[in-house]
Every structure is written in C-alpha cells, then in structure tokens.
Design a protein around this motif. Structure first.
Motif, mmCIF file in Angstrom:
data_model
loop_
_atom_site.group_PDB
_atom_site.id
_atom_site.type_symbol
_atom_site.label_atom_id
_atom_site.label_comp_id
_atom_site.label_asym_id
_atom_site.label_seq_id
_atom_site.Cartn_x
_atom_site.Cartn_y
_atom_site.Cartn_z
ATOM 1 N N GLY A 87 -58.754 67.203 -54.771
ATOM 2 C CA GLY A 87 -57.906 66.182 -55.369
ATOM 3 C C GLY A 87 -56.456 66.275 -54.919
ATOM 4 N N LYS A 88 -55.794 65.160 -55.025
ATOM 5 C CA LYS A 88 -54.394 65.049 -54.653
ATOM 6 C C LYS A 88 -53.685 64.315 -55.781
ATOM 7 N N PHE A 89 -52.428 64.677 -56.045
ATOM 8 C CA PHE A 89 -51.663 64.001 -57.077
ATOM 9 C C PHE A 89 -50.929 62.804 -56.489
ATOM 10 N N TYR A 90 -51.024 61.692 -57.205
ATOM 11 C CA TYR A 90 -50.281 60.490 -56.859
ATOM 12 C C TYR A 90 -49.443 60.107 -58.067
ATOM 13 N N HIS A 91 -48.259 59.625 -57.815
ATOM 14 C CA HIS A 91 -47.390 59.150 -58.882
ATOM 15 C C HIS A 91 -47.087 57.684 -58.649
ATOM 16 N N GLY A 92 -46.773 56.984 -59.719
ATOM 17 C CA GLY A 92 -46.449 55.574 -59.598
ATOM 18 C C GLY A 92 -45.649 55.100 -60.787
ATOM 19 N N SER A 93 -45.239 53.830 -60.730
ATOM 20 C CA SER A 93 -44.456 53.272 -61.833
ATOM 21 C C SER A 93 -44.422 51.762 -61.713
ATOM 22 N N CYS A 94 -43.956 51.134 -62.782
ATOM 23 C CA CYS A 94 -43.619 49.719 -62.710
ATOM 24 C C CYS A 94 -42.291 49.605 -61.952
ATOM 25 N N HIS A 95 -41.791 48.409 -61.752
ATOM 26 C CA HIS A 95 -40.583 48.228 -60.960
ATOM 27 C C HIS A 95 -39.341 48.786 -61.652
ATOM 28 N N TRP A 106 -60.399 54.155 -66.406
ATOM 29 C CA TRP A 106 -59.053 53.632 -66.613
ATOM 30 C C TRP A 106 -58.742 52.778 -65.404
ATOM 31 N N PHE A 107 -58.687 51.479 -65.582
ATOM 32 C CA PHE A 107 -58.466 50.571 -64.466
ATOM 33 C C PHE A 107 -56.983 50.510 -64.155
ATOM 34 N N LEU A 108 -56.598 51.017 -62.980
ATOM 35 C CA LEU A 108 -55.198 51.068 -62.587
ATOM 36 C C LEU A 108 -54.917 50.111 -61.439
ATOM 37 N N ASN A 109 -53.764 49.476 -61.488
ATOM 38 C CA ASN A 109 -53.317 48.647 -60.380
ATOM 39 C C ASN A 109 -52.853 49.575 -59.266
ATOM 40 N N ALA A 110 -53.595 49.614 -58.168
ATOM 41 C CA ALA A 110 -53.279 50.513 -57.053
ATOM 42 C C ALA A 110 -51.898 50.238 -56.472
ATOM 43 N N LYS A 111 -51.407 49.020 -56.651
ATOM 44 C CA LYS A 111 -50.148 48.647 -56.013
ATOM 45 C C LYS A 111 -48.915 49.253 -56.693
ATOM 46 N N VAL A 112 -49.100 49.930 -57.832
ATOM 47 C CA VAL A 112 -47.961 50.615 -58.457
ATOM 48 C C VAL A 112 -47.885 52.078 -58.025
ATOM 49 N N MET A 113 -48.851 52.539 -57.222
ATOM 50 C CA MET A 113 -48.888 53.934 -56.812
ATOM 51 C C MET A 113 -48.062 54.139 -55.553
ATOM 52 N N ASN A 114 -47.363 55.288 -55.485
ATOM 53 C CA ASN A 114 -46.592 55.651 -54.301
ATOM 54 C C ASN A 114 -47.496 56.340 -53.287
ATOM 55 N N ASP A 115 -47.108 56.289 -52.043
ATOM 56 C CA ASP A 115 -47.763 57.044 -50.957
ATOM 57 C C ASP A 115 -49.237 56.709 -50.781
ATOM 58 N N VAL A 116 -49.602 55.471 -51.035
ATOM 59 C CA VAL A 116 -50.973 55.031 -50.767
ATOM 60 C C VAL A 116 -50.936 54.206 -49.488
#
Length: 196
Positions: free
Chosen positions: A51-59, A163-173
C-alpha cells in the motif's frame, strides 16, 4: 484574475464563474504555487500489502483526507469508474471504491450531502467551495434494500462497506494510465434524471 465560482448549495453542481481576467503588467505576475495541503491526523488503519498513502482535499482545503491503497496507476485492479448518471456527469467526477478502513477524512462537518435518484446514495461536497468529495449510502432499515431494483440491491449488498471517493481530489495520482470503467448509470440507476 478575479473569479468567483458559483455552485448549487443543494446538490453541489457547479453552475458558472463570474469575474474578470486581465493580462498582468510587468512586475504584477502572481507568485502563486498550489502546494497540496498536509494531512494532519491518524493514517488509515487498513493493512494493505504494497500500500501507498495518498492525500487529498477539496479546493479550499476545509476537507482533507488520507487514503491507503495499492498504487493508483495502471496496475490498480479495481480501476476507476466514471458514470453518465445525472449527477456524476454534472459533477465531472471519477470514483474510487476503497474500503472504509482505507480512508480517514478531516473536516467532514464542512460536507453537505444531496440524496438523489432512488435515494440509495448521497453525494457529499464541500459547502464552502463546492468540490465533490464522496458518495455514501443512506442508512437503510433491514427491509428497505428489498424495495430496490434487483441491480441496485446487488450493488448495495456488495458495496455498502466501501467509501466512494472522487479520485480527482487526490494528489499525486497519474490519471492517464489508470484503467477506467465506464458505468451506464443513466440506465442502471433509476429513476432517470429528468430535465426540469
């Protein structure tokens, strides 16, 4: 450039942007660099091999999240999904489907939820900037899933712990290599959206 983005406070759909742009004069060039927000808090508990950690946020960064996942690249087995259903096509989202223990989110009190269609899912978006973050299942009594169509009932049974996540809020994808599943939500999730 001074632009205000407008979005519906009920469903989160972006409607328009108002403002103006101008060419900066010499010496007025902005020194703006968007640094991804640091996630503060416990990392997800999931024991994801490789596994790898990804972080994200809203604008506006009021909502931040951490995801522990297999690498989000062409090897990601679950793929990423885009749907042509009424809400997804308006929001421009791409969905990831991790298990709930793979995600930790801060700022959930800034999320507004909009229930649509057959009432099974609610779309969560930041009440400040309007960015769509997740979809979550509504709380059902033990008998309510039986009222769903066969296809939606199966979807609920196999997906309710996710947990359905919007992939477009994630960094480094790195999106281009990722496998995308295209879902026919317009026909699969009734009732179909009707233009007012």
């Amino acid at each position: 450039m001074l632009v205000t983005h407008k979005f519906c406070p009920t469903c989160g759909t972006s409607r328009l942007a108002r403002g103006f742009t101008y060419e900066p004069q010499p010496g007025e060039e902005p020194e703006f660099v968007l640094n991804p927000p640091l996630f503060v808090g416990p990392e997800p508990e999931a024991n994801t091999r490789g596994g790898k950690f990804y972080h994200g946020s809203c604008h506006c960064r009021a909502v931040t999240l951490a995801l522990k996942s297999k690498p989000l690249d062409s090897s990601y087995f679950s793929g990423m999904a885009e749907s042509n259903c009424g809400i997804c096509s308006r929001l421009g989202v791409a969905w990831l489907y991790p298990q709930a223990n793979q995600v930790v989110m801060n700022g959930q009190d800034h999320l507004a939820y909009y229930t649509m269609g057959n009432g099974m899912l609610a779309n969560g978006f930041c009440e400040i900037c309007g960015v769509p973050i997740d979809n979550k299942f509504q709380e059902f009594s033990s008998s309510e899933p039986s009222l769903l169509s066969y296809r939606n009932r199966i979807f609920y049974i196999i997906s309710r712990d996710g947990w359905f996540l919007n992939a477009k809020v994630m960094n480094d994808v790195d999106f281009p290599p990722m496998r995308v599943r295209y879902l026919n939500g317009w026909n699969d999730h009734k009732p179909t959206y009707v233009n007012p």
